[in-house]
Design an enzyme around this catalytic site. Structure first.
Site, PDB file in Angstrom:
ATOM      1  N   LYS A   1      -8.370 -43.947   8.250  1.00 25.42           N
ATOM      2  CA  LYS A   1      -9.558 -43.279   8.382  1.00 25.42           C
ATOM      3  C   LYS A   1     -10.686 -44.246   8.573  1.00 25.42           C
ATOM      4  O   LYS A   1     -11.667 -44.051   9.460  1.00 25.42           O
ATOM      5  CB  LYS A   1      -9.735 -42.513   7.130  1.00 25.42           C
ATOM      6  CG  LYS A   1     -10.951 -41.767   7.093  1.00 25.42           C
ATOM      7  CD  LYS A   1     -10.898 -40.094   7.489  1.00 25.42           C
ATOM      8  CE  LYS A   1     -12.192 -39.216   7.616  1.00 25.42           C
ATOM      9  NZ  LYS A   1     -12.268 -38.871   9.034  1.00 25.42           N
TER      10      LYS A   1
ATOM     11  N   CYS B   1      -6.675 -49.872   4.630  1.00 25.09           N
ATOM     12  CA  CYS B   1      -6.252 -50.594   3.196  1.00 25.09           C
ATOM     13  C   CYS B   1      -7.080 -49.903   1.900  1.00 25.09           C
ATOM     14  O   CYS B   1      -8.275 -49.838   2.422  1.00 25.09           O
ATOM     15  CB  CYS B   1      -6.291 -51.981   3.005  1.00 25.09           C
ATOM     16  SG  CYS B   1      -4.951 -52.586   3.943  1.00 25.09           S
TER      17      CYS B   1
ATOM     18  N   LYS C   1      -8.751 -36.190  20.249  1.00 24.78           N
ATOM     19  CA  LYS C   1      -8.160 -35.422  19.145  1.00 24.78           C
ATOM     20  C   LYS C   1      -6.861 -35.077  19.503  1.00 24.78           C
ATOM     21  O   LYS C   1      -6.191 -35.135  18.616  1.00 24.78           O
ATOM     22  CB  LYS C   1      -9.078 -34.272  18.964  1.00 24.78           C
ATOM     23  CG  LYS C   1      -9.307 -33.558  17.941  1.00 24.78           C
ATOM     24  CD  LYS C   1     -10.318 -33.965  16.800  1.00 24.78           C
ATOM     25  CE  LYS C   1     -10.374 -35.382  16.987  1.00 24.78           C
ATOM     26  NZ  LYS C   1     -11.646 -36.381  16.066  1.00 24.78           N
TER      27      LYS C   1
ATOM     28  N   HIS D   1     -10.585 -39.632  42.722  1.00 24.75           N
ATOM     29  CA  HIS D   1     -10.547 -41.320  42.887  1.00 24.75           C
ATOM     30  C   HIS D   1      -9.520 -41.961  42.517  1.00 24.75           C
ATOM     31  O   HIS D   1      -9.574 -43.269  42.288  1.00 24.75           O
ATOM     32  CB  HIS D   1     -11.884 -42.029  42.319  1.00 24.75           C
ATOM     33  CG  HIS D   1     -13.075 -41.253  43.163  1.00 24.75           C
ATOM     34  ND1 HIS D   1     -13.442 -41.436  44.529  1.00 24.75           N
ATOM     35  CD2 HIS D   1     -13.872 -40.229  42.707  1.00 24.75           C
ATOM     36  CE1 HIS D   1     -14.543 -40.591  44.904  1.00 24.75           C
ATOM     37  NE2 HIS D   1     -14.586 -39.993  43.891  1.00 24.75           N
TER      38      HIS D   1
ATOM     39  N   ARG E   1      -6.702 -44.548   3.777  1.00 29.84           N
ATOM     40  CA  ARG E   1      -7.281 -45.685   4.394  1.00 29.84           C
ATOM     41  C   ARG E   1      -5.914 -46.468   4.919  1.00 29.84           C
ATOM     42  O   ARG E   1      -6.128 -47.689   5.446  1.00 29.84           O
ATOM     43  CB  ARG E   1      -7.907 -46.256   3.428  1.00 29.84           C
ATOM     44  CG  ARG E   1      -9.119 -45.650   2.973  1.00 29.84           C
ATOM     45  CD  ARG E   1      -9.927 -46.425   1.698  1.00 29.84           C
ATOM     46  NE  ARG E   1     -10.356 -47.838   2.211  1.00 29.84           N
ATOM     47  CZ  ARG E   1     -11.851 -47.836   2.580  1.00 29.84           C
ATOM     48  NH1 ARG E   1     -12.480 -46.807   2.459  1.00 29.84           N
ATOM     49  NH2 ARG E   1     -11.962 -49.092   3.158  1.00 29.84           N
TER      50      ARG E   1
ATOM     51  N   ASN F   1      -8.601 -55.769   0.837  1.00 31.37           N
ATOM     52  CA  ASN F   1      -8.569 -54.927   1.971  1.00 31.37           C
ATOM     53  C   ASN F   1      -9.632 -55.805   2.940  1.00 31.37           C
ATOM     54  O   ASN F   1     -10.511 -56.429   2.497  1.00 31.37           O
ATOM     55  CB  ASN F   1      -9.466 -53.580   1.453  1.00 31.37           C
ATOM     56  CG  ASN F   1     -10.388 -52.736   2.762  1.00 31.37           C
ATOM     57  OD1 ASN F   1     -11.258 -52.380   2.600  1.00 31.37           O
ATOM     58  ND2 ASN F   1      -9.738 -52.981   3.833  1.00 31.37           N
ATOM     59  N   GLY F   2      -8.956 -56.054   4.278  1.00 34.92           N
ATOM     60  CA  GLY F   2      -9.859 -56.781   5.200  1.00 34.92           C
ATOM     61  C   GLY F   2      -8.791 -57.941   5.739  1.00 34.92           C
ATOM     62  O   GLY F   2      -7.826 -57.680   5.762  1.00 34.92           O
TER      63      GLY F   2
ATOM     64  N   GLU G   1      -4.612 -38.269  19.057  1.00 35.26           N
ATOM     65  CA  GLU G   1      -4.279 -39.118  17.994  1.00 35.26           C
ATOM     66  C   GLU G   1      -3.522 -38.270  17.170  1.00 35.26           C
ATOM     67  O   GLU G   1      -2.676 -38.835  16.164  1.00 35.26           O
ATOM     68  CB  GLU G   1      -5.542 -39.429  17.322  1.00 35.26           C
ATOM     69  CG  GLU G   1      -6.485 -38.338  16.891  1.00 35.26           C
ATOM     70  CD  GLU G   1      -7.740 -38.867  16.345  1.00 35.26           C
ATOM     71  OE1 GLU G   1      -7.900 -39.691  15.536  1.00 35.26           O
ATOM     72  OE2 GLU G   1      -8.722 -38.077  16.340  1.00 35.26           O
TER      73      GLU G   1
ATOM     74  N   TRP H   1      -2.323 -50.739   5.297  1.00 37.04           N
ATOM     75  CA  TRP H   1      -2.369 -50.446   6.540  1.00 37.04           C
ATOM     76  C   TRP H   1      -2.330 -51.853   7.292  1.00 37.04           C
ATOM     77  O   TRP H   1      -3.237 -52.608   7.138  1.00 37.04           O
ATOM     78  CB  TRP H   1      -4.135 -49.881   7.110  1.00 37.04           C
ATOM     79  CG  TRP H   1      -3.864 -49.536   8.766  1.00 37.04           C
ATOM     80  CD1 TRP H   1      -3.335 -48.336   9.179  1.00 37.04           C
ATOM     81  CD2 TRP H   1      -4.008 -50.262   9.616  1.00 37.04           C
ATOM     82  NE1 TRP H   1      -3.465 -48.338  10.598  1.00 37.04           N
ATOM     83  CE2 TRP H   1      -3.987 -49.367  10.875  1.00 37.04           C
ATOM     84  CE3 TRP H   1      -4.740 -51.654   9.851  1.00 37.04           C
ATOM     85  CZ2 TRP H   1      -4.384 -50.127  12.157  1.00 37.04           C
ATOM     86  CZ3 TRP H   1      -4.823 -52.017  11.186  1.00 37.04           C
ATOM     87  CH2 TRP H   1      -4.713 -51.285  12.080  1.00 37.04           C
TER      88      TRP H   1
ATOM     89  N   GLU I   1     -13.773 -36.410  23.561  1.00 34.40           N
ATOM     90  CA  GLU I   1     -13.519 -35.968  22.146  1.00 34.40           C
ATOM     91  C   GLU I   1     -12.220 -35.221  22.046  1.00 34.40           C
ATOM     92  O   GLU I   1     -11.525 -35.391  21.330  1.00 34.40           O
ATOM     93  CB  GLU I   1     -14.629 -35.282  21.516  1.00 34.40           C
ATOM     94  CG  GLU I   1     -14.436 -34.968  20.026  1.00 34.40           C
ATOM     95  CD  GLU I   1     -13.960 -36.074  19.147  1.00 34.40           C
ATOM     96  OE1 GLU I   1     -13.989 -37.078  19.509  1.00 34.40           O
ATOM     97  OE2 GLU I   1     -13.659 -35.636  18.015  1.00 34.40           O
TER      98      GLU I   1
HETATM   99  C1  F6R Z   1     -11.033 -39.902  15.458  1.00 41.01           C
HETATM  100  C2  F6R Z   1     -12.050 -40.687  14.377  1.00 41.01           C
HETATM  101  C3  F6R Z   1     -12.293 -42.024  15.014  1.00 41.01           C
HETATM  102  C4  F6R Z   1     -13.705 -42.305  13.999  1.00 41.01           C
HETATM  103  C5  F6R Z   1     -13.940 -43.727  14.312  1.00 41.01           C
HETATM  104  C6  F6R Z   1     -15.338 -44.121  13.821  1.00 41.01           C
HETATM  105  O1  F6R Z   1     -10.757 -38.695  15.150  1.00 41.01           O
HETATM  106  O2  F6R Z   1     -12.081 -40.262  13.533  1.00 41.01           O
HETATM  107  O3  F6R Z   1     -12.184 -42.272  15.970  1.00 41.01           O
HETATM  108  O4  F6R Z   1     -14.529 -41.412  14.793  1.00 41.01           O
HETATM  109  O5  F6R Z   1     -13.079 -44.672  13.637  1.00 41.01           O
HETATM  110  O6  F6R Z   1     -15.411 -43.980  12.506  1.00 41.01           O
HETATM  111  P1  F6R Z   1     -16.675 -43.947  11.714  1.00 41.01           P
HETATM  112  O7  F6R Z   1     -17.383 -42.785  12.295  1.00 41.01           O
HETATM  113  O8  F6R Z   1     -16.420 -43.895  10.199  1.00 41.01           O
HETATM  114  O9  F6R Z   1     -17.692 -45.147  11.960  1.00 41.01           O
END
Ligand code: F6R
Length: 611
Positions: free
Chosen positions: A606, A2, A488, A507, A27, A101-102, A491, A75, A484
């Site tokens: 994000k 949010c 990527k 395993h 957000r 937000n929260g 997502e 969100w 990673e």
């Molecule tokens: C994946 C991604 C998330 C962030 C995670 C932590 O592409 O961006 O997995 O890495 O939400 O976010 P921060 O780094 O802002 O604490």
């Protein structure tokens, strides 16, 4: 999670709020809304779906008249993404209009109490409950907005950043925060409140950062800050140096592609902030040579991609600097009962500096008497302000929900940490140290090389666009990178994907490999290549389609893979910085090929400011 925005000043509020919401859309993007007022009358407009719809129905805000207002992009936490659940919310008596937000954890109990006091509710949200709490305490305590806010704040369990309007106070906006991010901006034309700096950067660079449990009383030409006892406090205004170009896509089709291309710069600038005259100097972050010498253990804590950086750090700090490292996902760390070494230190890693679990891990570590440092991208974020010291990554604003350049900048930061630790703890000679610095310095250029030849990635993505499952495998650092690569891919493409230590697959999970299953193998660590080749052979003989990422000059992959993506060679520690590039590009082009909204993948946001 949010985004909130508010404005009071000389200009029409709604167009400013819409523009701010565009910058905050990363957000949350399942619905949005505005509340704009001219005098006592507050007009509220809400819409489900992307912000574009709200902009359309309000003619980019021009349809609403008023010099004061609030905006929200959601969100969903409580209640589905519907118009009625969208913010702004109002108390049932119309006294209070609120964006939030929260998460308010005790909202159900408060809702019951408020219903007994005559309030009614139309939505399923916790925010509507907070609006009525504010109204209740407003009426109970002499129609005093500040008192109403402090009484409400003290009764809320959970997290909040509020933007508030009281019907009786047309010339004032209020804001308050408890654990969710909030900034106040000061401009020539008025004052702003927002979840973060980019939302207001085109209007002002002068920003106040309210602390936890503080309230801001915002008028056209002034702002005052109060603690929860309603004592006025002094806050200094900070000038933000961020480059506004990060907020625009420019020639790129998506922010993600732009940010992938910004990686050489992000890494170069992160390195050059801390490497001067051939020396790594992290002392400005509090990690002085003295501190590094005394440590007997490091705990590195983070979420998501930042946690994957922690995994790289663990392998290399233990190998090169000989210091034991424990890594943990922040949401686990915060609730785990365990002994922590008093001579250890905690390092949290976070792009946003606002991730709720990471912030909680930082706070818990400090409460338990440990020094807690942070690797953070956003200066002024809560984590950067609460840590004992900060290594700042220099990625600039990252807009795409899937992180790329911030991940790469975090890797650069942990390499520097690792090499400096190794040097001050006497684990490497001056010659080896200098060799590392040389390799680090050439890293941005090599990342640039990995960005060439994107046609091949586009073609490969096109040919794989029907994939339903993918497995990423690797050993050692390549396993950390597999985590990673897999995240990527899943997502932004919605292809089911898992990462495995290459030796672990047999395993159990190897039973999932069948004809044509996509396996992406990372093979950049020289001494592990023969072992990984065995693992490739195992999946190949069960029908897998194998793409391997390897360093130029290594021919072992050719014989066993269906396709090989080569990256330049560098020191083994730094290989993840190069090998991640084809993984990011593959995920990006696959997402495009499958027709997804690359920068705003479904269900995600994000900045994860709720638990
Ligand atoms: C994946 C991604 C998330 C962030 C995670 C932590 O592409 O961006 O997995 O890495 O939400 O976010 P921060 O780094 O802002 O604490």
């Amino acid at each position: 999670m949010c985004g909130i925005i508010g404005y009071i000043g000389e200009c029409q509020a709604a167009p400013i709020l819409i523009e701010g919401l565009e910058r905050l859309e990363y957000r949350g993007y399942d619905s949005s809304g505005l509340a704009v007022r001219d005098g006592r009358e507050v007009q509220v407009v809400k819409s489900t779906g992307r912000l574009k719809r709200l902009a359309e129905i309000t003619d980019n805000g021009k349809a609403l008249y008023g010099f004061c207002g609030l905006g929200h992009t959601r969100w969903a936490t409580h209640g589905e993404p519907s118009e009625v659940n969208s913010h702004p919310h109002q108390s049932s008596d119309g006294e209070v209009t609120l964006v939030h937000n929260g998460i308010i954890e005790n909202y159900a109990e408060q809702r019951k109490k408020l219903m007994a006091r005559g309030y009614s509710f139309v939505s399923e949200t916790d925010t509507e409950v907070a609006a009525s709490m504010l109204s209740y305490y407003y009426k109970k305590y002499g129609r005093e907005p500040l008192r109403a806010i402090s009484e409400t704040m003290l009764r809320i369990h959970g997290s909040f950043a509020f933007g508030i309007m009281f019907k009786d106070c047309p010339e004032v906006l209020y804001a308050a925060r408890g654990d969710s991010p909030l900034i106040i901006g000061r401009a020539e034309d008025g004052y702003y409140l927002a979840s973060d700096v980019p939302a207001i950067l085109s209007h002002t660079r002068l920003v106040y950062y309210p602390d936890n449990m503080e309230i801001a009383e915002i008028k056209r030409d002034s702002v005052r800050f109060f603690n929860s006892d309603l004592e006025q406090i002094k806050r200094d205004c900070v000038e933000i140096m961020w480059d506004n170009s990060y907020a625009h896509r420019g020639e790129y089709e998506h922010f993600m592609l732009k940010e992938i291309h910004e990686q050489p710069r992000a890494v170069r600038e992160t390195l050059s902030r801390y490497i001067k005259n051939g020396e790594i100097d992290l002392s400005q972050s509090g990690l002085t040579d003295g501190v590094m010498r005394e440590l007997d253990r490091l705990y590195i804590v983070a979420c998501g991609s930042a946690y994957h950086v922690a995994e790289v750090a663990k392998y290399e700090i233990e190998r090169v600097a000989g210091l034991p490292v424990e890594t943990e996902i922040a949401s686990e760390f915060r609730y785990r009962e365990r002994e922590l070494s008093k001579n250890g230190a905690v390092i949290v890693i976070s792009q946003s500096g606002e991730t709720a679990d990471t912030l909680a891990a930082l706070r818990i570590s400090r409460q338990r008497g440990l020094r807690a440092y942070a690797i953070v991208n956003v200066a002024g974020s809560t984590i950067s302000r609460e840590a004992d010291g900060v290594i700042y990554t220099q990625a600039g604003q990252e807009v795409s929900v899937a992180t790329t350049k911030a991940y790469s900048a975090q890797l650069a930061a942990v390499y520097m940490l690792c090499i400096r630790l190794a040097a001050v703890r006497g684990r490497i000679s001056r010659r080896v140290y200098d060799g590392y610095i040389d390799e680090l310095t050439s890293l941005p250029e090599k990342i640039g090389k990995c960005l060439e030849n994107q046609d091949k990635m586009r073609w490969l993505a096109q040919s794989l666009s029907g994939a339903e499952d993918a497995f990423f495998i690797g050993r050692g650092l390549d396993y950390a990178l597999a985590l990673e690569g897999s995240l990527k891919l899943k997502e932004i493409t919605y292809i089911h994907s898992e990462a495995y230590a290459a030796g672990e697959l047999k395993h159990g999970s190897i039973s999932l490999i069948e004809d044509g299953t996509l396996v992406i193998c990372l093979m950049t660590q020289d001494e592990l290549i023969p072992k990984t080749v065995n693992n490739i052979t195992e999946v190949k003989s069960r029908g897998a389609y194998v793409i391997t990422v390897a360093a130029e000059g290594d021919r072992a992959a050719d014989k066993v893979s269906d396709a090989v993506l080569y990256v330049p060679k560098t020191d083994r520690m730094l290989m993840p910085s190069l090998a991640v590039i084809p993984l990011q590009l593959l995920a990006y082009y696959l997402s495009v090929a499958r027709g997804h909204d690359v920068d705003k993948p479904r269900n995600l946001a994000k900045s994860v400011t709720v638990e």
